[in-house]
Structures are given as structure tokens and as C-alpha cells.
Design an enzyme around this catalytic site. Structure first.
Site, PDB file in Angstrom:
ATOM      1  N   GLY A  60      -6.759 -16.644  -7.241  1.00 64.32           N
ATOM      2  CA  GLY A  60      -7.172 -16.627  -5.846  1.00 64.32           C
ATOM      3  C   GLY A  60      -8.020 -15.439  -5.463  1.00 64.32           C
ATOM      4  O   GLY A  60      -9.000 -15.566  -4.723  1.00 64.32           O
ATOM      5  N   GLY A 104      -0.578 -15.208   8.189  1.00 63.67           N
ATOM      6  CA  GLY A 104      -1.262 -13.940   8.382  1.00 63.67           C
ATOM      7  C   GLY A 104      -2.758 -14.162   8.266  1.00 63.67           C
ATOM      8  O   GLY A 104      -3.272 -15.251   8.559  1.00 63.67           O
ATOM      9  N   HIS A 114      -3.416 -17.523 -11.327  1.00 61.75           N
ATOM     10  CA  HIS A 114      -3.473 -16.464 -10.304  1.00 61.75           C
ATOM     11  C   HIS A 114      -4.933 -16.039 -10.079  1.00 61.75           C
ATOM     12  O   HIS A 114      -5.291 -14.867 -10.182  1.00 61.75           O
ATOM     13  CB  HIS A 114      -2.623 -15.262 -10.721  1.00 61.75           C
ATOM     14  CG  HIS A 114      -2.170 -14.438  -9.549  1.00 61.75           C
ATOM     15  ND1 HIS A 114      -0.982 -13.742  -9.520  1.00 61.75           N
ATOM     16  CD2 HIS A 114      -2.754 -14.185  -8.344  1.00 61.75           C
ATOM     17  CE1 HIS A 114      -0.856 -13.096  -8.372  1.00 61.75           C
ATOM     18  NE2 HIS A 114      -1.923 -13.352  -7.645  1.00 61.75           N
ATOM     19  N   ARG A 147       3.293 -15.972  -3.887  1.00 61.57           N
ATOM     20  CA  ARG A 147       3.843 -15.333  -5.075  1.00 61.57           C
ATOM     21  C   ARG A 147       4.785 -16.326  -5.739  1.00 61.57           C
ATOM     22  O   ARG A 147       5.468 -17.108  -5.067  1.00 61.57           O
ATOM     23  CB  ARG A 147       4.599 -14.041  -4.716  1.00 61.57           C
ATOM     24  CG  ARG A 147       3.703 -12.875  -4.305  1.00 61.57           C
ATOM     25  CD  ARG A 147       2.901 -12.338  -5.487  1.00 61.57           C
ATOM     26  NE  ARG A 147       2.148 -11.130  -5.158  1.00 61.57           N
ATOM     27  CZ  ARG A 147       0.885 -11.121  -4.738  1.00 61.57           C
ATOM     28  NH1 ARG A 147       0.251 -12.272  -4.548  1.00 61.57           N
ATOM     29  NH2 ARG A 147       0.273  -9.979  -4.476  1.00 61.57           N
ATOM     30  N   GLY A 153      -0.772  -8.496  -1.184  1.00 58.69           N
ATOM     31  CA  GLY A 153       0.655  -8.250  -1.314  1.00 58.69           C
ATOM     32  C   GLY A 153       0.942  -6.828  -1.760  1.00 58.69           C
ATOM     33  O   GLY A 153       0.124  -6.180  -2.409  1.00 58.69           O
ATOM     34  N   ARG A 165       6.891 -15.344  10.206  1.00 59.33           N
ATOM     35  CA  ARG A 165       8.210 -14.732  10.360  1.00 59.33           C
ATOM     36  C   ARG A 165       8.742 -14.877  11.783  1.00 59.33           C
ATOM     37  O   ARG A 165       9.914 -15.132  12.004  1.00 59.33           O
ATOM     38  CB  ARG A 165       8.135 -13.254   9.958  1.00 59.33           C
ATOM     39  CG  ARG A 165       9.458 -12.505  10.050  1.00 59.33           C
ATOM     40  CD  ARG A 165       9.288 -11.101   9.517  1.00 59.33           C
ATOM     41  NE  ARG A 165       8.208 -10.390  10.192  1.00 59.33           N
ATOM     42  CZ  ARG A 165       7.784  -9.188   9.859  1.00 59.33           C
ATOM     43  NH1 ARG A 165       8.338  -8.564   8.835  1.00 59.33           N
ATOM     44  NH2 ARG A 165       6.807  -8.600  10.527  1.00 59.33           N
TER      45      ARG A 165
END
Length: 313
Positions: free
Chosen positions: A277, A146, A275, A228, A72, A169
Site C-alpha cells: 500500500g 482517519g 504489504h 495491519r 502506523g 473509535r
């Protein structure tokens, strides 16, 4: 022309860096290693508190590349307005896919099979039997298809899920099948037993998982967030968890870090990981390979990988 390269890993620990640049080690400390105005290539420190990575950006008047070590870029975007036009922002595609996908599968399996309940029962010396949901034959919806979303599907396939539904998207076709656009989510959500969030945080995805989104999920479905925290409306999720209609496994939260006493800690049907990952044993060697490749490309004036945007364009 400026030639400083700021690295959050000591340069002597990275084999294969090209000769030429002056390498400066900076991992978020209060004091900068050199004048930010002389930095040409800035690698943002990884897993630092909010605001640390953007602190030198206002002074980086000659920077040409900003490189994150995360998938990100939302933590860097607030500082991009300080940069001159033409700066390329690159992410760490290729570094985190395996680790994040591993954790995603671990969270799904732990939640469905009741592993946290077993651990608590073990602490009590209690044999906790009974039937639990399996991942086999479950429909999994991946929101954010993605490279990480694709890596998650790679690991789902051996578990005989049926089927995997992909959302991104915009619509496209992959070797494994169609990717649906976000606009089709309302129709897809009621089909899914497991909904995995692996989308980047953007203005389009902030608060995407709101009360309406959650209401469309089927009774008993599992929500997994490895994207997120702000992608999910925490208040709306808590209402569904407390009703017992949905369960959740969250590697990211809003707020983050989750403060002591927050209701998410003790909500029914939830698994929370901190968090975790990306930061695994796989991170450092892959991050080093990425930096060596990118910096050799930069020095040799070859096209960079993973360019997400260019400022002023």
C-alpha cells in the site's frame, strides 16, 4: 544541547533541510552513524524487519522527537518505554493516503471483477466469461475513518457505491456524513457488501475481526485489509474463506511476511498483496516534503505536525 538528526534518506538527497543540525544517515544498518545519546530528532527507517527501528531507542537519552515514515506507529511503540518523558512521537500523515487508497480500490475491483481468475485463465489460454459482481450500487463499510479511510472514500465516490458507511473509535460528523463509533459495528456489518479495514493496530483493534465479527458479515461479502495483519484473526478468516461464504483481499497478513505453504496463499476467494500500500513512487517525494517541513518546524521551535503522543503524558 544535542543537535544530531538521524535520517533514513541521505541528507544530500533532501533539498530544503534547515541549517544547524548535524545530519546522520542511518537506514537500519548494524553500525550506528553516531552515538545515539547525541540524537535529538530520530526518523525511523521505513519498511524494515521487526525490531530494527527500535534498536537505537534505549540509547537515545536526549531525543526530543521520534518521527515515523509510516501511518502506523505500532512498530515503534515497544521501544517508547526506553525514552525519557516529553518525547513527541509523530507519524507520516499525508504521505501514504493516496497510495494506500489506490491499492484499496485496486484490491476491491480485482476481487469483485475476478481479475486474478482472468490472469490465470490467460496463462491457460482460456476465455473465462460470465457475470461478476460490480462495485456500483454496493454498500461499503470503512472501519477506521482517519486520513486513509477518508482518502479511500474519496476514490469510492466516482464508482457510484451506495452508500459508504464510516466507523471510527468515536462518533463524529463529517462533510460527507456521520462516522459511527466502533460500538455500532455489530449492527452495521450485516448491511455491507464490502468491509474495508484501515484502522491502526491498537489494543482495541487487535483481533477486532474475529469469528463473531465475520459471522455478522453478509453472505458473499468481501473483506479488505489495508490496516495491519493482527487486526484480523487469521484462523477465523480461513474458516469463512474455506466455507465459501466470504471472500477477502489482504495487503497485510498475520503472520507477515506470509511464509511459503501458509493456508492463506491457497484459500479460495482470496487476493494477497505483499504489504504494497505505501511503498510506491509517491512515497519518497512526499516523505521528503514531510521531513523538510517537520525539521524546519523543529529548528524554529514551531509546533510539529502529526504528533500522536508524548511520552510520560
Amino acid at each position: 544541547m544535542t543537535s544530531d538528526v538521524w535520517l533514513p534518506i541521505p541528507p544530500e538527497d533532501i533539498e530544503g533541510l534547515p541549517a544547524g543540525p548535524a545530519y546522520r544517515f542511518w537506514n537500519g544498518e548494524e553500525t550506528f552513524p553516531a552515538d545515539p545519546a547525541d540524537c535529538a530528532y530520530y526518523v525511523v527507517p521505513y519498511m524494515k524487519p521487526s525490531g530494527v527501528g527500535v534498536r537505537p531507542l534505549p540509547g537515545m537519552r536526549s531525543v526530543r522527537v521520534v518521527q515515523t515514515l509510516s501511518a502506523g506507529i505500532d512498530h515503534v511503540e515497544p521501544g517508547l518505554r526506553h525514552l525519557p518523558a516529553g518525547v513527541r512521537l509523530c507519524n507520516a500523515r499525508g504521505v501514504h493516503e493516496a497510495s494506500t487508497a489506490e491499492l484499496t480500490l485496486a484490491l476491491i475491483l480485482a476481487s469483485l471483477r475476478g481479475i486474478p481468475d482472468f490472469v490465470r485463465a490467460q496463462d491457460r489460454g482460456e476465455w473465462l466469461g460470465g457475470f461478476r459482481p460490480a462495485l456500483a450500487d454496493r454498500t461499503v463499510l470503512i472501519v477506521g475513518y482517519g486520513s486513509i479511510g477518508a482518502a479511500i472514500e474519496d476514490r469510492l465516490v466516482p464508482f457510484e457505491v451506495a452508500p459508504v458507511v464510516r466507523v471510527a473509535r468515536s462518533a463524529r460528523t463529517t462533510e460527507r456524513g456521520p462516522v459511527h463509533p466502533l460500538t455500532e459495528l455489530p449492527a452495521l456489518l450485516p448491511r455491507a457488501d464490502v468491509v474495508v479495514l484501515s484502522t491502526p493496530l491498537t489494543e482495541a483493534t487487535r483481533g477486532l475481526v474475529d469469528a463473531e465479527f465475520l459471522a455478522r458479515m453478509k453472505d458473499g461479502a468481501l473483506l479488505v485489509n489495508v490496516a495491519r495483519g493482527p487486526v484480523v484473526d487469521t484462523k477465523a478468516l480461513l474458516a469463512e474463506l474455506e466455507s465459501g461464504r466470504l471472500t477477502a483481499a489482504l495487503d497485510v497478513t498475520d503472520p507477515e511476511p506470509l511464509p511459503p505453504g501458509h493456508p492463506l496463499w491457497h484459500a479460495p476467494g482470496i487476493v494477497v498483496s505483499p504489504h504494497a500500500g505505501g511503498p510506491t513512487s509517491a512515497f519518497l517525494p512526499r516523505a521528503k516534503r514531510l521531513l523538510v517541513d517537520q525539521l524546519n518546524r523543529f529548528v524554529n521551535r514551531e509546533p510539529l505536525r502529526n504528533v500522536i503522543l508524548t511520552t510520560g503524558v
